[in-house]
Design a protein around this motif. Structure first.
Motif, short mmCIF file in Angstrom:
data_model
loop_
_atom_site.label_atom_id
_atom_site.label_comp_id
_atom_site.label_asym_id
_atom_site.label_seq_id
_atom_site.Cartn_x
_atom_site.Cartn_y
_atom_site.Cartn_z
N ASP A 14 0.84 -1.20 0.00
CA ASP A 14 0.00 0.00 0.00
C ASP A 14 0.88 1.26 0.00
O ASP A 14 0.47 2.29 -0.51
N GLY A 19 -3.86 1.24 -3.18
CA GLY A 19 -4.87 0.52 -3.93
C GLY A 19 -5.72 1.39 -4.84
O GLY A 19 -6.13 0.97 -5.92
N LYS A 20 -5.94 2.62 -4.41
CA LYS A 20 -6.82 3.48 -5.23
C LYS A 20 -6.15 3.93 -6.51
O LYS A 20 -6.80 4.48 -7.39
N ALA A 22 -4.40 1.75 -8.49
CA ALA A 22 -4.17 0.56 -9.31
C ALA A 22 -4.44 0.89 -10.77
O ALA A 22 -5.28 1.75 -11.06
N PHE A 24 -6.12 -0.65 -12.74
CA PHE A 24 -7.55 -0.95 -12.82
C PHE A 24 -8.40 0.28 -12.48
O PHE A 24 -9.51 0.44 -12.97
N MET A 25 -7.85 1.17 -11.62
CA MET A 25 -8.61 2.35 -11.20
C MET A 25 -8.27 3.59 -12.04
O MET A 25 -9.14 4.41 -12.30
N VAL A 26 -7.00 3.75 -12.37
CA VAL A 26 -6.56 5.02 -12.99
C VAL A 26 -6.06 4.85 -14.42
O VAL A 26 -5.73 5.84 -15.08
N GLY A 27 -5.98 3.61 -14.89
CA GLY A 27 -5.54 3.37 -16.26
C GLY A 27 -4.11 2.86 -16.32
O GLY A 27 -3.28 3.21 -15.48
N GLU A 28 -3.85 2.04 -17.32
CA GLU A 28 -2.54 1.41 -17.54
C GLU A 28 -1.43 2.43 -17.77
O GLU A 28 -0.27 2.17 -17.49
N ARG A 65 -0.67 -7.52 -5.00
CA ARG A 65 -0.72 -6.67 -6.21
C ARG A 65 0.64 -6.57 -6.92
O ARG A 65 1.55 -5.88 -6.49
N GLU A 66 0.73 -7.27 -8.05
CA GLU A 66 1.97 -7.25 -8.83
C GLU A 66 2.20 -5.88 -9.43
O GLU A 66 3.32 -5.50 -9.77
N TYR A 67 1.12 -5.10 -9.57
CA TYR A 67 1.29 -3.78 -10.17
C TYR A 67 2.05 -2.82 -9.26
O TYR A 67 2.46 -1.76 -9.71
N GLU A 70 5.45 -3.54 -10.40
CA GLU A 70 5.40 -3.20 -11.83
C GLU A 70 5.48 -1.69 -12.03
O GLU A 70 6.06 -1.21 -13.01
N SER B 36 -9.50 -6.81 -9.86
CA SER B 36 -8.50 -5.74 -9.91
C SER B 36 -7.21 -6.15 -10.59
O SER B 36 -6.42 -5.29 -10.96
N ILE B 37 -6.96 -7.44 -10.75
CA ILE B 37 -5.74 -7.82 -11.47
C ILE B 37 -6.05 -8.58 -12.77
O ILE B 37 -5.15 -9.03 -13.47
N ASN B 70 -16.00 3.57 -11.37
CA ASN B 70 -15.70 4.56 -12.41
C ASN B 70 -15.61 3.85 -13.76
O ASN B 70 -15.76 2.63 -13.85
N GLU B 72 -13.06 3.37 -15.85
CA GLU B 72 -11.93 2.44 -15.99
C GLU B 72 -12.31 1.06 -15.46
O GLU B 72 -12.07 0.04 -16.09
N VAL B 73 -12.88 1.04 -14.26
CA VAL B 73 -13.26 -0.22 -13.63
C VAL B 73 -14.38 -0.91 -14.42
O VAL B 73 -14.34 -2.12 -14.65
N GLY B 136 1.06 -13.20 -7.36
CA GLY B 136 0.84 -12.08 -8.25
C GLY B 136 0.34 -12.52 -9.62
O GLY B 136 0.23 -13.72 -9.91
N ALA B 137 0.05 -11.55 -10.47
CA ALA B 137 -0.59 -11.82 -11.76
C ALA B 137 0.21 -12.79 -12.63
O ALA B 137 -0.36 -13.65 -13.31
N MET B 356 -9.73 -1.72 0.78
CA MET B 356 -8.47 -1.20 0.22
C MET B 356 -8.64 0.21 -0.34
O MET B 356 -7.87 0.64 -1.19
N GLY B 357 -9.63 0.94 0.19
CA GLY B 357 -9.70 2.38 -0.05
C GLY B 357 -10.09 2.81 -1.45
O GLY B 357 -9.66 3.86 -1.91
N ARG B 358 -10.92 2.02 -2.11
CA ARG B 358 -11.27 2.39 -3.48
C ARG B 358 -12.67 2.95 -3.63
O ARG B 358 -12.93 3.70 -4.56
#
Lengths: 166, 420
Positions: A14, A19-20, A22, A24-28, A65-67, A70, B36-37, B70, B72-73, B136-137, B356-358
């Motif tokens: 963290d 986490g926010k 990721a 997944f949340m903000v784009g690659e 989270r591997e990201y 990454e 998420s992954i 959002n 993206e998700v 992990g992924a 996890m704060g999302r």
């Protein structure tokens, strides 16, 4: 020359990437710009490819989270020197082709902002006239790292390191 | 020298006797991917030029941000549904629940099995003596593509819980005490092998899942609860699924359940475990009941018992998020939910919630949350300086009523009796 970015014990995933933020949340395309966003907000801007991350005990604890690693790879990270690693984070580093050195005494000797040169394939770190030796990970992991990452290893051999012989 | 439970499971699967320290490549029963992954998982499969070898052994659960918060998700979750359909993998969609709870309910995690999940709390499956481990992924994609994974056979720490919990104490308190004793890296790379004795065998499946869930907070690769009690009623437990009496452990720890008092983990590390007394009176802004640690029916029963006939304190938000659609249905059918809602708590879609704060309850700067979840890292649930106190459902509910950290017992003591 590379810069040392030194962190303490128990840097969790963290801290590395909240986490926010990721992908997944903000784009690659931009998640890596949030690396250490809470913990050390100047990091993502100031980090230059090849700079070395140095950390204490239980580095990377928490989420799988591997990201998180990454994001560091995306910024140009190729090696971490730590006193010890959390399990999943260690696997993720190897899987991404980031060299996880474990060297408590070297960690103690290094300071934030030190200028160093790291030959990471050979595990040799130089600071001025000083030379530190870093022990690479165990054999089967090194086999994967030599191919770039475990993905490339598996794609090439169709098996895992240590699984039978080619 | 005999074998530990982890060595038993991995030996059984490897088809030969394996010992701690050896490297094994084993077949896995189920590969679990969370929303998420999933994007990284698809990308890794693409890099491998591979598809899942056994699509029926891959399950994707939409739980970490469900429903989507959002665009993206929403895009990522749309891709999951389309991919699942195309490839023939199971997809558990919005509202079905938290991955670990769903895999247990669907009987995809079974005693003696091996399940890998793209979530660190995959140790939860150990509650039913399934070798569950988070990765992990990349590892997860390799496991899906090959049907196998590589593992270093772990050393084991033996944790023996003895006796019965007194009514003021929850399995969560026992789990937090275990993390305190082991410390955050005390079981790194290891199997935490949990023995229940002298009455502790009566711990239910749900309580065992809570213990196994938190084993990862001591760094564990897996947390395996030796099958007994309810597990033997619910499952066909294979005869070999027991550790040998002369198995070798790196460390042995004993915890007396009957002497345990309520615990709380204070910011910003899970192993900062103290007695509730030490933080009693700390003002609370939000209370969150849910997650893979404590979002099951018995947890909601604990909460309802405390809330019955009471109100959540003014200025406190109480969020209750059942771990699965099954839990939600059962808590609705037996009236638990009505009690909770009448007290002024509100309800969220089964899933991970704000853990996890999302979304669904992110914390503002300086806010304090009592949570039944499993991590209180800095910034975990939102603002970097928000504070998370991890506690049992009972302590969470009592704190919601009081507006500060407290226990149901302290709450009862302060409440005037009808005759007073």
């Amino acid at each position: 020359m590379a810069r040392i970015w030194k962190f303490g014990d128990s840097i969790n995933t963290d801290d590395i990437l909240p986490g926010k933020y990721a992908p997944f949340m903000v784009g690659e395309d931009k998640f890596h710009t949030y690396a250490f966003a809470h913990f050390r907000p100047e990091f993502a801007q100031g980090y230059k490819p090849g700079d070395v991350l140095v950390a204490g005990r239980n580095t990377g604890l928490g989420s799988s989270r591997e990201y998180a690693p990454e994001a560091l790879k995306r910024l140009g990270l190729r090696a971490i020197i730590a006193k010890s690693y959390a399990r999943i984070f260690y696997r993720n580093l190897v899987n991404l082709g980031i060299m996880p050195f474990e060297a408590p005494e070297v960690v103690d000797a290094l300071h934030d902002g030190d200028e160093v040169e790291l030959e990471f394939e050979r595990g040799v770190l130089r600071r001025g006239s000083e030379t530190f030796r870093l022990t690479p990970p165990p054999g089967f992991l090194l086999e994967a790292l030599k191919e770039g990452s475990i993905l490339e290893y598996y794609r090439k051999y169709g098996r895992f390191p240590g699984e039978g012989r080619p | 020298m005999g074998l530990t439970l982890a060595e038993k499971i991995l030996s059984q699967r490897a088809g030969r006797e394996v010992r701690a320290g050896e490297l094994v490549v084993v077949e896995v029963d189920q590969v679990m991917v969370v929303d998420s992954i999933a994007g990284s998982f698809f990308k890794r499969l693409e890099q491998l030029g591979a598809m899942p070898r056994y699509p029926e052994k891959v399950a994707i659960v939409i739980d970490h941000v469900a429903p989507a918060a959002n665009v993206e998700v929403a895009k990522a979750q749309k891709e999951i549904r389309e991919w699942g359909q195309r490839v023939g993998c199971r997809v558990f969609d919005v509202g079905r629940g938290i991955c670990h709870q769903v895999l247990v309910e669907e009987r995809l995690a079974l005693p003696g099995g091996i399940v890998l999940g793209s979530d660190s709390h995959s140790t939860t499956y150990g509650g039913v003596a399934c070798f569950g481990s988070g990765m992990g992924a990349t590892d997860i994609a390799l496991a899906a593509a090959s049907g196998r994974t590589w593992l270093r056979v772990p050393e084991s720490v033996k944790v023996t819980f003895r006796g019965r919990l007194n009514p003021a104490v929850s399995a969560k308190d026992a789990a937090l005490e275990m993390v305190r004793v082991l410390t955050a890296d005390g079981a790194t790379y290891m199997s935490v092998e949990i023995h229940l004795e002298d009455g502790a065998e009566s711990l239910t499946r749900s309580q065992r899942l809570t213990l196994a869930n938190l084993s990862v907070e001591a760094g564990a690769k897996c947390g395996l609860v030796v099958p007994s009690g309810e597990i033997l009623e619910l499952y066909d437990v294979p005869g070999w699924l027991y550790p040998d009496p002369d198995a070798a452990y790196v460390r042995e720890v004993e915890i007396d359940l009957s002497a345990l008092t309520p615990r709380v983990s204070v910011p910003f590390y899970v192993d900062n475990v103290q007695t509730v007394d030490s933080v009693m009176g700390k003002k609370v802004d939000q209370v969150f009941v849910g997650t893979c640690t404590n979002g099951r029916l018995d947890d909601l029963h604990e909460v309802a018992e405390v809330l019955r006939g009471r109100r959540v304190a003014p200025g406190v938000r109480m969020l209750v998020i059942p771990a699965s659609s099954q839990v939600l249905e059962e808590a609705t059918a037996d009236g638990t939910l009505l009690t909770i809602l009448q007290a002024g708590a509100t309800l969220g879609t089964p899933g991970c919630g704000p853990c996890m704060g999302r979304h669904q309850g992110v914390l503002a700067p300086g806010e304090v949350c009592v949570s039944t979840s499993n991590r209180n890292f800095k910034g975990r649930m939102g603002a970097a300086d928000a504070e998370i106190y991890l506690a049992s459902p009972r302590v969470a509910a009592a704190s919601a009523v009081a507006g500060f950290i407290t226990t149901p017992e302290a709450l009862n003591a302060e409440r005037p009796t009808p005759n007073a």
